[in-house]
Design a protein around this motif. Structure first.
Motif, PDB file in Angstrom:
ATOM      1  N   ILE C 169       0.861  -1.216   0.000  1.00  0.00           N
ATOM      2  CA  ILE C 169       0.000   0.000   0.000  1.00  0.00           C
ATOM      3  C   ILE C 169       0.881   1.244   0.000  1.00  0.00           C
ATOM      4  CG2 ILE C 169      -1.657   1.302   1.392  1.00  0.00           C
ATOM      5  CD1 ILE C 169      -2.711  -1.387   2.434  1.00  0.00           C
ATOM      6  N   GLN C 170       1.913   1.221   0.832  1.00  0.00           N
ATOM      7  CA  GLN C 170       2.729   2.439   0.932  1.00  0.00           C
ATOM      8  C   GLN C 170       3.504   2.661  -0.361  1.00  0.00           C
ATOM      9  OE1 GLN C 170       4.437   3.009   4.625  1.00  0.00           O
ATOM     10  NE2 GLN C 170       5.473   4.913   4.044  1.00  0.00           N
ATOM     11  N   ALA C 171       4.021   1.560  -0.969  1.00  0.00           N
ATOM     12  CA  ALA C 171       4.826   1.748  -2.187  1.00  0.00           C
ATOM     13  C   ALA C 171       3.917   1.940  -3.394  1.00  0.00           C
ATOM     14  CB  ALA C 171       5.712   0.532  -2.401  1.00  0.00           C
ATOM     15  N   GLY C 172       2.697   1.460  -3.316  1.00  0.00           N
ATOM     16  CA  GLY C 172       1.793   1.617  -4.445  1.00  0.00           C
ATOM     17  C   GLY C 172       2.215   0.778  -5.631  1.00  0.00           C
ATOM     18  N   ASP C 173       3.104  -0.233  -5.404  1.00  0.00           N
ATOM     19  CA  ASP C 173       3.568  -1.009  -6.570  1.00  0.00           C
ATOM     20  C   ASP C 173       3.875  -2.416  -6.073  1.00  0.00           C
ATOM     21  OD1 ASP C 173       4.767  -2.181  -8.606  1.00  0.00           O
ATOM     22  OD2 ASP C 173       6.240  -0.610  -9.007  1.00  0.00           O
ATOM     23  N   LEU C 174       3.505  -3.419  -6.885  1.00  0.00           N
ATOM     24  CA  LEU C 174       3.731  -4.807  -6.440  1.00  0.00           C
ATOM     25  C   LEU C 174       5.132  -5.266  -6.781  1.00  0.00           C
ATOM     26  CD1 LEU C 174       0.469  -6.886  -7.079  1.00  0.00           C
ATOM     27  CD2 LEU C 174       1.885  -6.836  -5.030  1.00  0.00           C
ATOM     28  N   LEU C 200      10.940   2.395   8.776  1.00  0.00           N
ATOM     29  CA  LEU C 200      10.616   3.513   9.681  1.00  0.00           C
ATOM     30  C   LEU C 200       9.108   3.654   9.823  1.00  0.00           C
ATOM     31  CD1 LEU C 200      13.272   6.050   8.356  1.00  0.00           C
ATOM     32  CD2 LEU C 200      13.403   4.384  10.227  1.00  0.00           C
ATOM     33  N   THR C 201       8.401   3.521   8.723  1.00  0.00           N
ATOM     34  CA  THR C 201       6.933   3.704   8.858  1.00  0.00           C
ATOM     35  C   THR C 201       6.252   2.349   9.125  1.00  0.00           C
ATOM     36  OG1 THR C 201       6.744   3.295   6.527  1.00  0.00           O
ATOM     37  CG2 THR C 201       7.015   5.588   7.210  1.00  0.00           C
ATOM     38  N   GLN C 202       6.853   1.300   8.618  1.00  0.00           N
ATOM     39  CA  GLN C 202       6.163  -0.013   8.740  1.00  0.00           C
ATOM     40  C   GLN C 202       6.843  -0.867   9.803  1.00  0.00           C
ATOM     41  OE1 GLN C 202       3.636  -1.363   7.014  1.00  0.00           O
ATOM     42  NE2 GLN C 202       3.199   0.499   5.866  1.00  0.00           N
ATOM     43  N   PHE C 203       7.267  -0.274  10.909  1.00  0.00           N
ATOM     44  CA  PHE C 203       8.026  -1.108  11.865  1.00  0.00           C
ATOM     45  C   PHE C 203       7.164  -2.290  12.339  1.00  0.00           C
ATOM     46  CE2 PHE C 203       5.493   0.864  15.077  1.00  0.00           C
ATOM     47  CZ  PHE C 203       5.329   2.161  14.639  1.00  0.00           C
ATOM     48  N   LEU C 204       5.849  -2.073  12.500  1.00  0.00           N
ATOM     49  CA  LEU C 204       4.999  -3.196  12.942  1.00  0.00           C
ATOM     50  C   LEU C 204       5.034  -4.306  11.878  1.00  0.00           C
ATOM     51  CD1 LEU C 204       3.133  -4.181  15.115  1.00  0.00           C
ATOM     52  CD2 LEU C 204       1.201  -3.182  13.873  1.00  0.00           C
ATOM     53  N   GLY C 337      -3.383   2.281   5.298  1.00  0.00           N
ATOM     54  CA  GLY C 337      -4.371   2.751   4.315  1.00  0.00           C
ATOM     55  C   GLY C 337      -4.812   4.160   4.680  1.00  0.00           C
ATOM     56  N   ALA C 338      -5.115   4.358   5.948  1.00  0.00           N
ATOM     57  CA  ALA C 338      -5.615   5.683   6.371  1.00  0.00           C
ATOM     58  C   ALA C 338      -4.562   6.731   6.034  1.00  0.00           C
ATOM     59  CB  ALA C 338      -5.890   5.650   7.879  1.00  0.00           C
ATOM     60  N   PHE C 339      -3.304   6.460   6.406  1.00  0.00           N
ATOM     61  CA  PHE C 339      -2.256   7.470   6.119  1.00  0.00           C
ATOM     62  C   PHE C 339      -2.164   7.706   4.627  1.00  0.00           C
ATOM     63  CE2 PHE C 339      -0.217   9.072   9.725  1.00  0.00           C
ATOM     64  CZ  PHE C 339      -0.354   8.155  10.746  1.00  0.00           C
ATOM     65  N   LYS C 340      -2.245   6.616   3.854  1.00  0.00           N
ATOM     66  CA  LYS C 340      -2.116   6.755   2.383  1.00  0.00           C
ATOM     67  C   LYS C 340      -3.177   7.738   1.878  1.00  0.00           C
ATOM     68  CE  LYS C 340      -0.329   5.283  -1.549  1.00  0.00           C
ATOM     69  NZ  LYS C 340       1.116   5.463  -1.849  1.00  0.00           N
ATOM     70  N   VAL C 341      -4.370   7.588   2.425  1.00  0.00           N
ATOM     71  CA  VAL C 341      -5.444   8.467   1.922  1.00  0.00           C
ATOM     72  C   VAL C 341      -5.182   9.906   2.362  1.00  0.00           C
ATOM     73  CG1 VAL C 341      -7.865   9.021   2.254  1.00  0.00           C
ATOM     74  CG2 VAL C 341      -7.160   6.637   1.847  1.00  0.00           C
ATOM     75  N   ILE C 342      -4.763  10.082   3.597  1.00  0.00           N
ATOM     76  CA  ILE C 342      -4.636  11.461   4.112  1.00  0.00           C
ATOM     77  C   ILE C 342      -3.511  12.188   3.373  1.00  0.00           C
ATOM     78  CG2 ILE C 342      -4.119  12.841   6.180  1.00  0.00           C
ATOM     79  CD1 ILE C 342      -5.267  10.372   7.759  1.00  0.00           C
ATOM     80  N   PHE C 343      -2.325  11.481   3.272  1.00  0.00           N
ATOM     81  CA  PHE C 343      -1.213  12.267   2.650  1.00  0.00           C
ATOM     82  C   PHE C 343      -1.258  12.178   1.143  1.00  0.00           C
ATOM     83  CE2 PHE C 343       0.370  13.669   6.398  1.00  0.00           C
ATOM     84  CZ  PHE C 343       0.492  12.660   7.331  1.00  0.00           C
TER      85      PHE C 343
END
Lengths: 390, 386, 343, 166
Positions: C169-174, C200-204, C337-343
């Motif tokens: 989701i964050q990279a937007g590319d498979l 850094l963003t996906q540490f979980l 997903g939420a962050f992707k939509v907001i930023f």
């Protein structure tokens, strides 16, 4: 062509009939799994035939005798010094502790008292062999559950204790150092100071084991509440040592029976734990090792001077009579029932070993347990094969 | 920690290095803080009333007696310390007990070490031996706690023992009250079953019962006498070994021979141990009370012809394996045993190894290779100097 | 692959297959040598193999050559064909994993658009191999080992996939190259120098991926299928000689492949600040080295956990996966997903 | 491997294979009695670490092992199990009999249930005397076995009479 298929059919029907017979007594066809006689979990050659229903154990039947060397028959044809060398191979991890009850039984019949220095040194070596035995357990418990690194630290720190035993007695762990009436020889020079430093090392080892294995969350989830043994059942089966103290009974032969050894002159504490599960057994043994190092320190401080051998005739003949002496060995209560008729060797020696009773509870405690827990419970009961099979 | 007074050692790190707060589990912490209370016996007999354990240990070192001598006669030499080790703290608490005199070495192995400083410390002792530890070693915490705990162990047992100790009659040597009570109550319960009793005061007690009272004796011990701990069960074959003592070397042979000539007769003669007996095989079992730490050794003669004995595995589950081993080693059949099969020996093993007439073939073929004739030491007469 | 001389398609294919066939065994050898022998030894305060080769480096050559000489035994009642096929299947899944891992701008066997999807699909083939081995060896221990492995691998397949969804989701590319590029170009609050490694963003997601990888590789604390003390050697009980070598290679090859995947997805793959993304000699040379270093770092953590932790019981292992890992990964996807939509 | 057995390989290649066999002896955990603790000290303790010599104590099933150290007392009840386990090991396999119990029955020479020496059941390559032998003695036994493997010619069946340590 048809003859072939007919043969196959007959075999198939035969197979089905046998299968049906087995299923008749069990509604599901349970699987018999054979753990042992060679199995990394059993310390040596204990074989357990378990009937499984899926992963759960329906019934477990230990089969022993793979290490039976017939000790009681061999002791009837040997003289007292020869028996002394033989019996320290029963519980081969704490071998000095095997000799002491036999020697005390013979001394009681001959009414000979070893001089105080000998008694103190005997107690020191008794506790040293306890440390040598239980440090291996602390490491072994980790390996049985999968943490490979623990046993290497156990072997590494056990070497220091073995060095001390070897320095004084000559044997790494079959010392044969005890004699009827005293000890073979006195301690070498500088031994006391060296042992003090080794005791400090063992205490660090205990702390290390506590952090590495004791407080490890996975270890606790694997052992807490597994294999709970209430006190009455333990008493009925004759469990002894850390196994029964972990079920809450405050009973230690070092304090409660009147042994001539020097435990009374030292300030120490008996550890018990109310739960009675595998973790409790591990925890009690960990505290006992620490307590043993404290005992040895105090014994070394107050070691009295004096001779180490009482007046004993060269050819030892124990006067006729019967004596029972039991001491608190690292594995539990080990005792010798010595029947003598005044000959060079005893007439009959009944050897009561702790692991024999500790393992007799296995069929009871393993009912309805998962397969991985079988290993946890066996590891926590901590038996030595030579002890079980004699 | 309720230990009465610190012992000789002065190092502060007496307690294990386990700080209380590190022990997270509340049950553990309770355990660490007060060990005696932690062992709340779950169903097992409560810790004995103060009386029993105090009375159990007669303050004066009682007389130890070799088997043959009757228990009253004081031992010829070597003070057999008998007291089971009450100490100053316990005696006061129990009250009424003839307080152990200040210097009595109740656990002293040799005659009590005089309060005077010990002889010069051994050279390698390094640090000078500290001043002799105070005569009364520290009261062991748990034992003190046991005495203080007032719960009666078993209504009749405690009352009986307490009454005995309470009398405060003069403790003459040889009196071992708790063991006498045990034997008396067993005798009354078996009404005539007890054939012979032998008490070594302060050390041990043997009781020989008839084989038909064997099961009843276990029942009484378990339910009434509080001997709930099953120690072991085995047998003794009293037939002297027909193979003689192949161990004896030349010099010992003659020494041994004259003893045997004077002593019991040839191989045929059965000569029994402590509590006598008539038949060749004798059952032997030991039960212990986990609270008063009293042990009782039971013996019974097994009839030579049918070699049968009742099983006790219904009372003590631990006896199951012991009886299988005894059956395997001696051939004594245990009636009612759940599965009497081989325990140690492979299935196809015939013969019972522990019988005296079972030959050790390796020894018959070739006696012990290490048989060297032990020549007498110069000046054999005076004993080896220490 | 843009090489100087034009090669027919099949020649390129042959080079790629050859490259993978060479890379995987050497990579496994390096992993086994450094971690299984040396690191474990030094962790346990001892030396590890020293005799074979200088400082014990050729130990694995000796092992390999010895296993080749061993006799191939199979139990009498074993199902012969399935018995010999099982190790090959396990090895196959390891080799296929390397197809999509990019080691440089131009160095990737096949830059599939569905890169990460393909990798995860292929990694689940090893479950088949394990089950085949467990069933075919006609041995009680092997059967139990095989069944446990099936239960465990399926249970941990889900958190593995869901952890990756966050990254996608964050990279937007498979495709993995795309993920590397996204990490290179992303910036944290306008500061773009080191790009945005997804750890850094996906540490979980990174933590979940590591735990799931530990379970995929059947390593302690999740090594029920090969639990030494209970099932003797789980499904590998009856294998000897070369077939056992396949399993051995498969196990540690998968370790290398998964840590390479983790490095690519979370630590920025072969890219480090200063390498241009389009390609060029420098990137194609430095890239593989960077990827190798990051993979070794991730593998170090995996093996470190392997040597210290005891193993979980079967039901605890399953409940841990279903009750904790999967809900956590769903939460992770929601947040990303939420962050992707907001930023 | 048929090829090696028939000895068709050129000298250097079979020497190289021998070298690889000697440097990677996968040993099988078969601890019986007190010698097992000395074997454990030899395999598992940092001071006498046997992994230095390339002897890897990892395999748990006999299928992957090519060296078995029989350490301890072999009783008659255990003999068939030991025999079956020996047969399960793939072919180039070696046996070290550790301790006087395994060598000849040791202190239980007159016992009715002990097999007097493990060589009655399986062929032994190296005898390590002692009761229990020190870990260094076992290490020496392993080193001598490795030397033998290195210059061993797989073709002829007879491997020469067994080595006795010390």
């Amino acid at each position: 062509m048809s003859m072939l298929t007919e043969h196959q059919q007959r075999a198939y029907i035969g197979g089905q009939a046998a299968e049906a017979r087995v299923n008749l007594e069990l509604e599901t066809d349970g699987m018999t799994l054979n753990i042992g006689p060679q199995h990394p979990a059993t310390h040596g050659t204990l074989r357990i035939i378990t009937r499984l229903d899926g992963e759960q154990v329906i019934s477990a039947e230990p089969v022993m005798g793979y290490m039976h060397r017939g000790y009681e028959k061999l002791t009837e044809v040997r003289t007292y010094p020869q028996i002394n060398t033989l019996i320290n191979r029963i519980d081969w991890l704490s071998s000095f502790a095997n000799e002491v009850p036999f020697i005390l039984a013979a001394e009681r019949l001959m009414e000979i008292e070893a001089p105080p220095r000998a008694q103190w040194i005997r107690t020191i070596f008794f506790e040293l062999s306890r440390i040598a035995n239980i440090t291996l357990f602390l490491g072994e418990m980790g390996v049985q559950l999968g943490a490979i690194t623990a046993v290497f630290y156990a072997f590494r720190d056990r070497e220091h204790v073995l060095n001390q035993i070897e320095a004084a007695t000559g044997g790494r762990f079959h010392p044969n150092y005890d004699r009827i009436g005293g000890l073979k020889e006195d301690l070498p020079k500088g031994w006391v100071a060296e042992t003090k430093s080794v005791m400090a090392k063992v205490r660090d080892f205990c702390d290390e084991m506590e952090t590495l294995v004791g407080t490890n969350e996975i270890f606790e989830t694997r052992t807490r509440g597994i294999g709970v043994i209430p006190v009455e059942v333990a008493l009925g089966y004759g469990l002894s040592g850390a196994n029964i103290r972990a079920s809450g009974l405050d009973w230690d032969l070092r304090r409660d029976s009147d042994t001539p050894l020097a435990w009374k002159e030292v300030d120490w504490k008996v550890w018990t734990h109310p739960d009675g599960d595998s973790f409790a057994r591990y925890w009690v043994r960990l505290q006992e090792t620490r307590e043993a190092t404290l005992i040895v320190d105090q014994l070394l401080d107050g070691l009295p001077a004096g001779p180490i051998m009482a007046k004993v005739p060269r050819i030892i003949k124990v006067p006729p009579g019967e004596a029972w002496v039991a001491t608190e060995n690292p594995l539990g209560e080990m005792g010798y029932y010595l029947v003598s008729k005044g000959d060079l060797g005893p007439f009959r020696v009944k050897i009561r070993t702790p692991s024999f009773n500790n393992i007799s509870i296995v069929p009871w405690v393993l009912k309805g347990v998962y397969v991985p827990d079988v290993i946890t419970i066996l590891a926590s009961l901590y038996f030595i094969l030579g002890d079980i099979d004699r | 920690m309720s230990s009465a007074e610190p012992g000789a050692g002065d190092d502060p790190a007496r307690r294990p290095s386990l700080p209380a707060e590190e022990v997270t589990d509340p049950t553990l912490r309770a355990e660490v803080d007060n060990p005696a209370d932690a062992n709340v016996p779950t169903g097992a007999e409560a810790a004995p009333g103060g009386g029993t354990s105090a009375a159990d240990a007669p303050p004066l070192p009682a007389a130890g007696a070799p088997a043959e001598l009757s228990s009253e006669q004081t031992p010829p030499q070597g003070q057999q310390r008998g007291a089971a080790g009450p100490d100053q703290g316990l005696a006061d608490v129990a009250g009424g007990d003839a307080g152990s005199p200040e210097s009595s070495g109740h656990t002293g192995t040799d005659p009590p070490v005089p309060a005077a400083p010990a002889n010069p410390p051994p050279v390698q002792g390094g640090a000078t031996v500290p001043e002799q530890p105070p005569a009364t070693p520290r009261a062991v915490a748990a034992e003190g706690a046991l005495a203080r705990q007032a719960k009666a162990e078993q209504a009749d047992q405690a009352a009986e023992a307490a009454a005995g100790a309470g009398l405060g009659e003069e403790p003459d040597p040889g009196l071992d009250q708790p063991r006498r009570d045990l034997v008396e109550r067993l005798g009354t319960a078996l009404d005539g079953g007890v054939l012979d009793v032998h008490i070594v005061p302060g050390v041990d007690v043997w009781v020989r019962v008839g084989i038909d009272h064997w099961h009843r004796a276990f029942e009484v011990c378990r339910h009434h006498l509080g001997l709930t701990y099953f120690d072991f069960l085995s047998a003794i074959d009293w037939l002297p070994s027909p193979f003689g003592r192949s161990e004896d070397t030349g010099t010992d042979e003659d020494a041994g021979a004259d003893d045997r000539a004077a002593g019991p007769g040839g191989p045929g003669e059965l000569e029994h141990g402590v509590t006598g007996g008539s038949t060749r095989f004798q059952l032997l079992a030991r039960l212990v009370s986990p609270t008063s730490h009293l042990g009782l050794t039971l013996k019974a003669d097994v009839d030579d012809v049918e070699l049968r004995a009742p099983t006790v595995s219904d009372l003590y589950p631990g006896a199951d394996w012991h009886e299988r081993e005894t059956w395997e080693m001696y051939g004594i059949d245990f009636v009612g045993h759940p599965n009497l099969v081989h325990l140690y020996l492979p299935g196809a093993f015939e013969g019972h190894p522990l019988r005296k007439d079972f030959p050790l073939l390796a020894r018959e073929v070739k006696p012990w290779p290490g048989l060297v004739d032990v020549e007498a030491m110069p000046g054999e007469a005076e004993a080896a100097s220490s | 692959m843009t090489l100087a001389l034009e090669l027919a398609y099949w020649q390129q294919l042959a080079i790629k297959v050859l490259a993978i066939l060479v890379i995987v065994p050497t990579a496994t050898a390096i992993i086994v040598q450094t971690f299984l022998f040396k690191m474990m030894a030094h962790m346990q305060s001892r030396l590890g193999p020293m005799e074979a080769g200088p400082h014990g480096t050729l130990q694995l050559m000796a092992d390999g050559a010895k296993f080749v000489q061993k006799e191939l035994l199979a139990p009498a009642r074993a199902d012969r064909r399935v018995f010999t096929l099982a190790p090959v299947v396990v090895l196959l899944s390891t080799f296929l994993l390397f197809v999509v891992i990019p080691a440089g701008p131009g160095i990737v066997a096949e830059n599939l658009d569905l890169g990460i999807f393909f990798a995860l699909a292929v990694s689940s083939i090893s479950v088949l191999g394990v089950l085949m081995a467990g069933w075919a060896s006609a041995n009680k221990y092997a059967l139990m080992g095989g069944l446990r492995a099936a239960g465990q691998l399926i249970a941990y397949e889900l958190p593995l996939v869901l952890a990756v969804v966050g990254v996608v989701i964050q990279a937007g590319d498979l495709s993995l190259q795309g993920i590397v590029r996204a990490q290179a170009e992303g910036e944290i609050f306008g500061f773009g120098l080191i790009g945005l490694p997804f750890v850094l963003t996906q540490f979980l997601g990174f933590a979940l991926f590591l735990i799931a990888t530990q379970a995929e590789l059947t390593q302690p604390p999740f090594d029920m299928p090969v639990a030494e003390s209970e099932l003797v050697a789980g499904f590998q009980v009856e294998y000897s000689g070369l077939q056992f070598l396949y399993f051995y290679l498969g196990e540690f090859g998968a370790a290398f492949a998964f840590s390479a995947l983790a490095a690519t997805m979370f630590l920025g793959g072969w890219w480090v600040p200063g390498l241009d993304l389009e390609g060029g000699l420098l990137a194609n040379v430095v890239g593989p080295v960077v990827l190798f270093a990051k993979t070794m770092a991730v593998a170090f953590v995996i093996f470190w956990i392997r040597f210290t932790y005891p193993r979980l019981r079967e039901d605890q292992l399953q409940s841990f996966a279903w009750k904790y890992l999967i809900p956590l990964s769903l939460v992770n996807i929601l947040v990303t997903g939420a962050f992707k939509v907001i930023f | 491997m048929g090829l090696i057995e028939r000895g068709k390989l050129p000298k250097p290649l079979s020497h190289l294979l021998g070298l690889s066999r000697s440097y990677s002896l996968w040993v099988y955990q078969w601890g019986l009695a007190c010698c097992a603790i000395e074997m454990g000290a030899c395999f598992g303790s940092p001071r006498y670490d046997v992994m230095r010599l390339g002897v890897i104590p990892f395999p748990v099933s006999p299928r992957q092992a090519d060296l078995v150290v029989v350490s301890g007392t072999v009783t008659d009840k255990l003999a068939p199990a030991l025999r079956r386990l020996y047969e399960q090991m793939p072919e180039p396999k070696y046996v070290i009999s550790m301790g006087s119990c395994a060598n000849s029955g040791g202190p239980y020479w007159d016992s009715y249930s002990v097999t007097k020496g493990v060589d009655q059941i399986i062929p032994v390559d190296v005898y390590v005397p002692g009761c229990p032998p020190r870990p260094e003695a076992l290490l020496e036994g392993i080193v001598m076995l490795q030397q033998r493997i290195r210059d061993e010619d797989m073709a002829e069946r007879w491997k020469g009479d067994p080595i006795v340590v010390g």
